[in-house]
Design a protein around this motif. Structure first.
Motif, PDB file in Angstrom:
ATOM      1  N   ASP A  72       0.853  -1.242   0.067  1.00 27.27           N
ATOM      2  CA  ASP A  72      -0.167   0.115   0.056  1.00 27.27           C
ATOM      3  C   ASP A  72       0.778   1.105  -0.002  1.00 27.27           C
ATOM      4  OD1 ASP A  72       0.962   0.288   2.750  1.00 27.27           O
ATOM      5  OD2 ASP A  72      -1.038  -0.243   3.548  1.00 27.27           O
ATOM      6  N   ALA A  73       0.278   2.530  -0.164  1.00 26.56           N
ATOM      7  CA  ALA A  73       0.998   3.736  -0.075  1.00 26.56           C
ATOM      8  C   ALA A  73       1.667   3.985   1.033  1.00 26.56           C
ATOM      9  CB  ALA A  73      -0.009   4.794  -0.256  1.00 26.56           C
ATOM     10  N   LEU A  74       1.195   3.586   2.243  1.00 24.13           N
ATOM     11  CA  LEU A  74       2.215   3.822   3.405  1.00 24.13           C
ATOM     12  C   LEU A  74       3.405   3.024   3.507  1.00 24.13           C
ATOM     13  CD1 LEU A  74       2.310   5.060   6.059  1.00 24.13           C
ATOM     14  CD2 LEU A  74       0.782   3.466   7.168  1.00 24.13           C
ATOM     15  N   ALA A  75       3.307   1.828   3.055  1.00 22.74           N
ATOM     16  CA  ALA A  75       4.461   0.978   3.183  1.00 22.74           C
ATOM     17  C   ALA A  75       5.398   1.521   2.049  1.00 22.74           C
ATOM     18  CB  ALA A  75       3.948  -0.650   2.683  1.00 22.74           C
ATOM     19  N   THR A  76       4.955   2.039   0.896  1.00 21.35           N
ATOM     20  CA  THR A  76       6.078   2.588  -0.013  1.00 21.35           C
ATOM     21  C   THR A  76       6.594   3.906   0.585  1.00 21.35           C
ATOM     22  OG1 THR A  76       4.496   1.956  -1.978  1.00 21.35           O
ATOM     23  CG2 THR A  76       6.091   3.509  -2.358  1.00 21.35           C
ATOM     24  N   VAL A  77       5.784   4.807   1.320  1.00 27.80           N
ATOM     25  CA  VAL A  77       6.391   5.888   2.007  1.00 27.80           C
ATOM     26  C   VAL A  77       7.403   5.490   2.910  1.00 27.80           C
ATOM     27  CG1 VAL A  77       5.818   7.989   3.254  1.00 27.80           C
ATOM     28  CG2 VAL A  77       4.401   7.462   1.388  1.00 27.80           C
ATOM     29  N   ILE A  78       7.155   4.363   3.780  1.00 25.22           N
ATOM     30  CA  ILE A  78       8.201   3.963   4.942  1.00 25.22           C
ATOM     31  C   ILE A  78       9.477   3.439   4.019  1.00 25.22           C
ATOM     32  CG2 ILE A  78       8.592   2.133   6.325  1.00 25.22           C
ATOM     33  CD1 ILE A  78       5.454   2.274   6.962  1.00 25.22           C
ATOM     34  N   VAL A  79       9.456   2.668   2.967  1.00 27.40           N
ATOM     35  CA  VAL A  79      10.520   2.444   2.309  1.00 27.40           C
ATOM     36  C   VAL A  79      11.442   3.796   1.866  1.00 27.40           C
ATOM     37  CG1 VAL A  79      11.624   1.307   0.429  1.00 27.40           C
ATOM     38  CG2 VAL A  79       9.656   0.060   1.540  1.00 27.40           C
ATOM     39  N   ILE A  80      10.707   4.543   1.253  1.00 26.63           N
ATOM     40  CA  ILE A  80      11.362   5.954   0.783  1.00 26.63           C
ATOM     41  C   ILE A  80      11.809   6.605   2.001  1.00 26.63           C
ATOM     42  CG2 ILE A  80      11.022   8.129  -0.288  1.00 26.63           C
ATOM     43  CD1 ILE A  80       8.760   6.495  -1.968  1.00 26.63           C
ATOM     44  N   GLU A  81      11.059   6.886   2.815  1.00 24.22           N
ATOM     45  CA  GLU A  81      11.433   7.535   4.005  1.00 24.22           C
ATOM     46  C   GLU A  81      12.912   7.079   4.816  1.00 24.22           C
ATOM     47  OE1 GLU A  81       9.131   9.549   7.643  1.00 24.22           O
ATOM     48  OE2 GLU A  81       9.084   7.274   7.723  1.00 24.22           O
ATOM     49  N   GLU A  82      12.788   5.732   4.844  1.00 23.60           N
ATOM     50  CA  GLU A  82      14.007   5.241   5.746  1.00 23.60           C
ATOM     51  C   GLU A  82      15.227   5.221   5.139  1.00 23.60           C
ATOM     52  OE1 GLU A  82      14.414   4.117   8.779  1.00 23.60           O
ATOM     53  OE2 GLU A  82      12.266   4.971   9.126  1.00 23.60           O
TER      54      GLU A  82
END
Length: 131
Positions: A72-82
């Motif tokens: 989902d979008a939140l998982a994608t953002v977590i990857v980018i953020e980390e």
């Protein structure tokens, strides 16, 4: 006034928390050591691409029907953020893969999706855009 239940959609799940921990460990071990050189040499972060691809984190948003994780979008953002925590340049790999492929996912023909999403999911291709 909105209640806390209104924000459950945006609340990280246990799986999101585990993803964050895994990406953080990977980023610190495999991407951070090369971040300064990537910036100083103004080069593509190949080490980051290799690490992300080896761990299926380069394009987590690709739908399962095309060989992706279907995150989902939140998982994608977590990857980018980390990844961005240790190297902003390297964070563009998952970010641009999402940005570049989203129009195909949303509006592309089935033929176009099969042609581009499967190689992206496998790490055999990447998306890009020009400004």
């Amino acid at each position: 006034m909105a209640g806390s239940a209104d924000f459950d959609l945006y609340r990280p799940s246990e799986e999101h928390d585990m993803l964050r921990d895994a990406v953080r460990s990977l980023a610190e071990a495999k991407i951070a050591p090369h971040a300064a050189a990537v910036d100083e040499e103004a080069r593509f972060p190949r080490e980051a691409l290799d690490a992300l691809t080896a761990n299926d984190l380069h394009a987590v948003h690709v739908p399962e029907e095309y060989g992706g994780a279907g995150a989902d979008a939140l998982a994608t953002v977590i990857v980018i953020e980390e990844v961005a925590r240790v190297c902003a340049s390297s964070s563009l790999i998952p970010a641009v893969n999402k940005l570049g492929s989203l129009p195909v996912i949303l509006s592309g023909s089935e033929e176009l999706k099969k042609k581009y999403m499967a190689p992206l999911a496998k790490g055999e291709g990447m998306f890009s855009y020009l400004s």
